[in-house]
Scaffold this active site. Structure first.
Site, PDB file in Angstrom:
ATOM      1  N   ILE A 144       0.843  -1.191   0.000  1.00 24.85           N
ATOM      2  CA  ILE A 144       0.000   0.000   0.000  1.00 24.85           C
ATOM      3  C   ILE A 144       0.881   1.245   0.000  1.00 24.85           C
ATOM      4  O   ILE A 144       1.794   1.368   0.827  1.00 24.85           O
ATOM      5  CB  ILE A 144      -0.914   0.015   1.248  1.00 24.85           C
ATOM      6  CG1 ILE A 144      -1.846  -1.198   1.254  1.00 24.85           C
ATOM      7  CG2 ILE A 144      -1.713   1.303   1.325  1.00 24.85           C
ATOM      8  CD1 ILE A 144      -2.623  -1.363   2.567  1.00 24.85           C
ATOM      9  N   SER A 145       0.637   2.157  -0.923  1.00 28.30           N
ATOM     10  CA  SER A 145       1.340   3.440  -0.982  1.00 28.30           C
ATOM     11  C   SER A 145       2.848   3.212  -1.130  1.00 28.30           C
ATOM     12  O   SER A 145       3.282   2.703  -2.154  1.00 28.30           O
ATOM     13  CB  SER A 145       0.988   4.262   0.263  1.00 28.30           C
ATOM     14  OG  SER A 145       1.432   5.579   0.153  1.00 28.30           O
ATOM     15  N   SER A 146       3.654   3.565  -0.144  1.00 31.10           N
ATOM     16  CA  SER A 146       5.082   3.288  -0.232  1.00 31.10           C
ATOM     17  C   SER A 146       5.331   1.793  -0.423  1.00 31.10           C
ATOM     18  O   SER A 146       6.254   1.392  -1.139  1.00 31.10           O
ATOM     19  CB  SER A 146       5.795   3.779   1.036  1.00 31.10           C
ATOM     20  OG  SER A 146       7.175   3.527   0.967  1.00 31.10           O
ATOM     21  N   ALA A 148       3.367  -0.125  -2.095  1.00 28.37           N
ATOM     22  CA  ALA A 148       3.074  -0.389  -3.506  1.00 28.37           C
ATOM     23  C   ALA A 148       4.273  -0.009  -4.375  1.00 28.37           C
ATOM     24  O   ALA A 148       4.568  -0.676  -5.377  1.00 28.37           O
ATOM     25  CB  ALA A 148       1.839   0.389  -3.946  1.00 28.37           C
ATOM     26  N   HIS A 285      -6.426   8.911  -1.561  1.00 33.63           N
ATOM     27  CA  HIS A 285      -5.377   7.973  -1.130  1.00 33.63           C
ATOM     28  C   HIS A 285      -5.957   7.092  -0.025  1.00 33.63           C
ATOM     29  O   HIS A 285      -5.652   7.266   1.159  1.00 33.63           O
ATOM     30  CB  HIS A 285      -4.166   8.768  -0.640  1.00 33.63           C
ATOM     31  CG  HIS A 285      -2.876   8.005  -0.680  1.00 33.63           C
ATOM     32  ND1 HIS A 285      -2.264   7.629  -1.857  1.00 33.63           N
ATOM     33  CD2 HIS A 285      -2.080   7.541   0.309  1.00 33.63           C
ATOM     34  CE1 HIS A 285      -1.145   6.981  -1.583  1.00 33.63           C
ATOM     35  NE2 HIS A 285      -1.013   6.909  -0.273  1.00 33.63           N
TER      36      HIS A 285
END
Length: 304
Positions: A144-146, A148, A285
């Site tokens: 997720i996010s970083s 990802a 986000h």
């Protein structure tokens, strides 16, 4: 440097503050593993091992967001409870130190068998294969996010290890490059980096020079109103991975499972194509939403 650090801190607070998560995972025990091998950046390794597993289980690496941790990823996503249901091991790598984002920016991170966070995560996978009898041909990655971003990096650095990945709100491999350890690239996060498919693909191929074997499939997720990691990055990821996997940028399948959700598949129209992209109109986000983890597992091949 102070201005850059401040900008990064603001960006991290936006990311952490805007994330929302599914219901907590299974109540079973999360266990920390010490001494799991080469660990140049002092990561922590957590694993979730369901009571019922096949003899040689698959492994899913699930990487947390900026400011998060392995236990956070365990507690606030559905992957552990799904592991109970479908019988696979989940590894939750966890950052230590002051900077709580994965290193996807340095030269050491962006190469096969480097000497940064990806190398430590790879040691965790090797430990599972050696000590749990995990199936070396069924290793998968999500984040997720970083996390990802790290998913994109692990698939590029170790195409010989990972079979598929699912990235929730990430950026293309090498987009975040700064040449510094866990650096912050504002041009990438704000969607101001555009390259041709060939340029993006060449960057992936350089990560592991001389590698000619199969490449992992990838599934991508992004909201159109993402203010932390601009939606532009989804299109750049599509360009990169369709080029790497040798399929057309033109989708062979497009549908809308919901009015705000557009799903495109590249290479073939099956539920496990080389590349799948999921775009959500009006979402920020805030992925994954409940149920998306199961769809990620179906794409990767961990659930029927």
């Amino acid at each position: 440097m102070r201005k850059a650090a401040t900008a990064a801190a603001v960006a991290l607070s936006v990311i952490a503050g805007s994330l929302t998560f599914a219901s907590p995972a299974s109540a079973a025990t999360l266990t920390q593993v010490d001494d799991f091998g080469y660990n140049p950046t002092n990561l922590q390794m957590y694993e979730y091992v369901p009571a019922k597993l096949p003899r040689h289980p698959a492994v899913l690496v699930a990487a947390h967001w900026c400011t998060g941790s392995g236990p956070d990823m365990y507690n606030y996503t559905e992957f552990a409870s799904l592991a109970d249901q479908y019988g696979f091991i989940v590894v939750y790598p966890s950052i230590t130190g002051d900077i709580k984002c994965w290193d996807v920016a340095s030269d050491a991170a962006l190469k096969h068998d480097g000497s940064s966070d990806p190398a430590g995560v790879m040691s965790m996978v090797r430990w599972e294969i050696a000590n749990r009898g995990a199936n070396q041909h069924q290793v998968y990655m999500t984040g997720i996010s970083s996390g990802a971003m790290l998913t994109n990096v692990m698939l590029a650095d170790y195409p010989d290890v990972f079979k598929a990945g699912s990235a929730f709100m990430g950026v293309p491999y090498h987009c975040f490059y700064t040449g510094t350890f866990r650096g912050w690239n504002s041009d990438c996060s704000t969607g101001n980096i555009t390259k041709t498919p060939q340029e993006w693909g060449d960057l992936v191929r350089v990560a592991y020079p001389g590698y000619t074997g199969p490449r992992p499939r990838i599934q991508l997720w992004h909201g159109t109103q993402d203010e932390a990691l601009n939606h532009h990055n989804l299109g750049e990821e599509i360009k990169q991975w369709t080029n790497v996997l040798g399929v057309s940028q033109t989708p062979v399948f497009t549908d809308q499972p919901q009015s705000i959700w557009t799903r495109t598949r590249y290479g073939n129209a099956s539920t496990q194509p080389p590349v799948e992209a999921n775009s959500f109109q009006g979402y920020g986000h805030e992925l994954p939403k409940p149920g998306m983890a199961l769809l990620a597992l179906k794409f990767m091949g961990l659930a029927p």
